[in-house]
Design an enzyme around this catalytic site. Structure first.
Site, mmCIF file in Angstrom:
data_model
loop_
_atom_site.group_PDB
_atom_site.id
_atom_site.type_symbol
_atom_site.label_atom_id
_atom_site.label_comp_id
_atom_site.label_asym_id
_atom_site.label_seq_id
_atom_site.Cartn_x
_atom_site.Cartn_y
_atom_site.Cartn_z
ATOM 1 N N ASP A 1 4.622 21.899 -35.722
ATOM 2 C CA ASP A 1 5.690 22.311 -36.635
ATOM 3 C C ASP A 1 5.332 21.706 -37.994
ATOM 4 O O ASP A 1 4.513 20.783 -38.065
ATOM 5 C CB ASP A 1 7.033 21.787 -36.126
ATOM 6 C CG ASP A 1 8.153 22.070 -37.109
ATOM 7 O OD1 ASP A 1 8.242 23.210 -37.593
ATOM 8 O OD2 ASP A 1 8.920 21.129 -37.414
ATOM 9 N N CYS B 1 0.842 -1.198 0.000
ATOM 10 C CA CYS B 1 0.000 0.000 0.000
ATOM 11 C C CYS B 1 0.877 1.249 0.000
ATOM 12 O O CYS B 1 2.106 1.170 0.089
ATOM 13 C CB CYS B 1 -0.928 0.014 1.209
ATOM 14 S SG CYS B 1 -0.066 0.143 2.792
ATOM 15 N N ASP C 1 9.887 18.358 -34.196
ATOM 16 C CA ASP C 1 10.950 17.356 -34.267
ATOM 17 C C ASP C 1 12.337 17.940 -34.504
ATOM 18 O O ASP C 1 13.321 17.211 -34.506
ATOM 19 C CB ASP C 1 10.649 16.353 -35.386
ATOM 20 C CG ASP C 1 10.897 16.955 -36.767
ATOM 21 O OD1 ASP C 1 10.651 18.164 -36.931
ATOM 22 O OD2 ASP C 1 11.335 16.218 -37.667
ATOM 23 N N ASP D 1 12.844 23.532 -32.679
ATOM 24 C CA ASP D 1 11.587 23.392 -31.939
ATOM 25 C C ASP D 1 11.812 23.195 -30.443
ATOM 26 O O ASP D 1 10.867 23.308 -29.658
ATOM 27 C CB ASP D 1 10.789 22.189 -32.463
ATOM 28 C CG ASP D 1 10.413 22.343 -33.925
ATOM 29 O OD1 ASP D 1 10.031 23.462 -34.308
ATOM 30 O OD2 ASP D 1 10.506 21.354 -34.671
#
Length: 703
Positions: free
Chosen positions: A416, A13, A597, A601
């Site tokens: 982009d 837990c 990418d 960017d």
């Protein structure tokens, strides 16, 4: 400073995780992360402590480090898991429970000493687990759920034993309550463990369950090739391997010879195979569907792509999103509060009703055993485990749990263009130069081979030459392009119209080349829009999300792409700094996701509410983003957004159930409407409900 990653067993837990977390922080360790669902514990080890000392401390808490130092063995236990404990206990408990069924009367079971004899084996097994755990948690100042179970079982046994010893057993006979509590909680814990284990199933699919044997290639003194099997774990970087049809790729590698179709679904979620040939990269864990290849190993162990992803997913699981922090605070004080309520229940029923001490005690015991602090602690981790697992199985990598939660607020997505909405698979469509063509190509290749931009990669691939220029200095300037100086002091530049604006009014070309601040030529490249891009934009619009195209490319080209895809807004001819400012402005209005990418960017990805990158993006873009799409495209962008939103919804549902269960169950038990036996069963099943609700994320429609 060494980062230690351990697998710890015995945590059941949030309070268990808090105990270990508190212990390690008390030792002065930094960056402590504990995930009780997966059993993962990580921290930065200081020079003043040893691993052996910390392992011993964790063992003293009642847990055990599985992958620690070789000499640290787990203490031997008669029973290895909750199922074995339950099966042992039910043998002794079943006869007593049978005696409680109307119409069934077993005279021998009315004997208090027979009941005591049946109860003691169950009690000893229960105290060996619940009692030991309860004492350890109390000593460390973080009482866990087992304190409630141990108190309830012990109270019923002591009360019954007192009645037996004073000769009034029939008035004090609660032995079956003791046995039933322990037995049914063991059953509940087993069901909970299996349910929680199921939430991890998707993540386990990322690991290779079988032990892989690799075909290693070696050469003797006469250069004769020999192939022999080795354990994949013994491979080293640079080793040569042979991989045949139907075999796993044992480690990350690069193809030296041959061609093959490779199934990379373990990483990308794509069922279609990918063609691989010489110099292509292979991902460890992927499968050769057809063909035979020779390759050399490029990464092993924790350095492989798959291991890195698993590490990121585990780290994401250990992080607590803001919604969980309130539940954790309540969990930390839950047990003392419940003990207080149980004591108040005993006193109130005894002094203000006429039911007597025995019935009052039963009600207080019912309060103890029906309360479930685990539910609050399990609510978030269970949902996150399933959400991250489904995402990873479909080629979406969340680097942190926070990303899952903030996705719920995303109202617009900024794209982009180059390499994101377009394929990035460029081809040179034309060029013009004022110098010798071959020299122009040589200059272009020599500059662009150092860039990670998709257009630069296309030029370098098409005009590759062995007689490239050896630069004295070269750098890539964000938003402009490549700048270099040769050994004679001549300066060169390759970039967008920005660098050539003072030399020509023609801004329609992709790349301009300058030498000694004079324009010597330009190039055009053709790029195709990704086949999935239009559908993705439509899906986002259906989800009520605004789309924006933000690019450094010329406005005419951006407008054309936006018109073809149906994108709402276009912002073109932006430098990295301008992109950053634009994203900041968007964020100030509404939560914004950015997907890109390129190296230009990276600042905007880091600034966005959620930064999303592609798997074949530049390293700096992937590092700046919080989410990476591994399937070589943007197809799973709507899935990532929908999964983030619905994971948060599931967390809220789980927390609501956890709170409402305890708010309703505790008063019901205190007022005598629930027997402790059924309370113990209800407590165990309450966690199962959370796990089942979390598992719905596996198949739930999120887009």
């Amino acid at each position: 400073m060494e980062t230690v990653n351990w697998k710890v067993e015995g945590m059941s837990c949030t309070n268990c995780a808090l105990s270990i977390h508190k212990y390690l922080e008390a030792k002065g360790l930094d960056n402590v992360k504990v995930n009780f669902i997966g059993g993962d514990v990580s921290f930065n080890l200081s020079n003043t402590l040893t691993k052996e000392e910390l392992e011993k401390g964790i063992d003293n808490l009642g847990y055990h480090v599985v992958n620690g130092t070789p000499g640290n063995k787990a203490p031997k236990r008669v029973f290895k898991n909750h199922l074995q404990r339950f099966l042992f206990c039910i043998i002794f408990t079943a006869p007593m429970l049978a005696g409680m069924i109307p119409g069934i009367h077993i005279h021998a079971l009315m004997n208090p000493y027979v009941q005591l004899g049946l109860t003691m084996p169950v009690f000893l097994v229960g105290m060996d687990f619940f009692g030991r755990s309860a004492i350890n948690s109390l000593l460390k100042g973080i009482p866990n759920m087992n304190v409630l179970i141990a108190l309830g079982a012990l109270s019923a046994l002591v009360y019954s034993l007192y009645g037996t010893l004073i000769g009034q057993a029939e008035e004090y006979m609660f032995y079956e309550t003791t046995a039933a509590i322990i037995t049914l909680v063991f059953l509940g814990n087993y069901l909970e463990d299996k349910s929680v284990e199921t939430t991890q199933a998707a993540l386990k699919k990322l690991t290779i369950s079988q032990k892989i044997t690799a075909n290693m290639i070696a050469y003797d003194e006469d250069h004769n090739e020999h192939i022999f099997p080795v354990d994949s774990n013994s491979l080293k970087v640079g080793d040569l391997i042979l991989i045949k049809s139907g075999e796993y790729v044992p480690m990350d590698a690069k193809v030296l010879w041959g061609e093959a179709n490779v199934n990379e679904s373990i990483l990308t979620g794509e069922s279609l195979s990918v063609e691989k040939k010489m110099n292509d990269k292979l991902i460890g864990g992927s499968i050769i569907e057809s063909g035979t290849i020779k390759a050399y190993v490029t990464a092993v162990g924790e350095e492989t792509v798959l291991s890195s992803i698993l590490k990121l997913v585990k780290e994401a699981q250990t992080e607590k999103p803001p919604i969980q922090q309130m539940a954790d605070k309540i969990s930390a004080i839950f047990v003392p509060v419940v003990v207080g309520i149980a004591l108040l229940t005993l006193l109130a029923n005894y002094f203000f009703t006429d039911i007597g001490f025995g019935a009052s005690l039963l009600r207080s015991i019912a309060v103890l055993v029906i309360s479930c602090p685990c539910a609050m602690g399990l609510a978030t981790p269970a949902a996150i485990a399933v959400g991250l697992g489904r995402a990873a199985r479909n080629g979406v990598l969340f680097k942190n749990a926070r990303s899952l939660e903030v996705f719920k607020n995303i109202k617009q997505v900024v794209f982009d263009k180059t390499g994101t909405l377009t394929t990035g698979a460029f081809a040179i469509a034309g060029f013009n130069t004022t110098i010798d063509e071959e020299e122009f190509k040589r200059i272009a290749f020599s500059l662009e081979k150092y860039s990670t931009h998709p257009i630069a990669k296309c030029i370098a691939r098409t005009w590759k030459t062995k007689s490239d220029i050896r630069w004295a200095a070269i750098q890539e300037v964000k938003g402009q392009g490549m700048q270099a100086t040769d050994k004679e002091g001549n300066t060169y530049a390759a970039g967008s119209y920005t660098i050539a604006a003072q030399f020509t009014a023609d801004d329609t070309h992709n790349i301009y080349i300058l030498r000694n601040n004079q324009l010597i030529g330009w190039m055009d490249v053709a790029d195709d829009i990704r086949p999935e891009a239009k559908q993705v934009v439509q899906q986002l619009h259906a989800m009520g999300i605004k789309t924006v195209l933000l690019s450094g490319d010329r406005k005419a080209k951006c407008d054309t792409v936006a018109q073809q895809l149906g994108i709402d807004e276009v912002i073109a001819e932006q430098s990295p700094e301008q992109k950053l400012q634009t994203i900041a402005a968007y964020n100030a209005i509404t939560p914004t996701a950015m997907i890109g990418d390129g190296i230009n960017d990276a600042p905007a990805l880091a600034k966005a509410t959620v930064g999303i990158s592609l798997s074949d993006a530049s390293q700096i873009a992937m590092q700046s983003a919080q989410v990476v799409l591994m399937s070589h495209g943007i197809k799973n962008l709507p899935l990532s957004l929908g999964l983030g939103k619905h994971t948060y919804i599931t967390i809220r549902q789980n927390l609501f159930w956890a709170f409402i269960y305890n708010i309703i169950a505790i008063p019901i038990a205190a007022l005598g409407f629930l027997n402790p036996t059924f309370g113990a069963l209800a407590m165990g099943l309450s966690d199962v409900v959370l796990a089942i609700n979390s598992l719905r994320l596996t198949w739930k429609k999120v887009v």
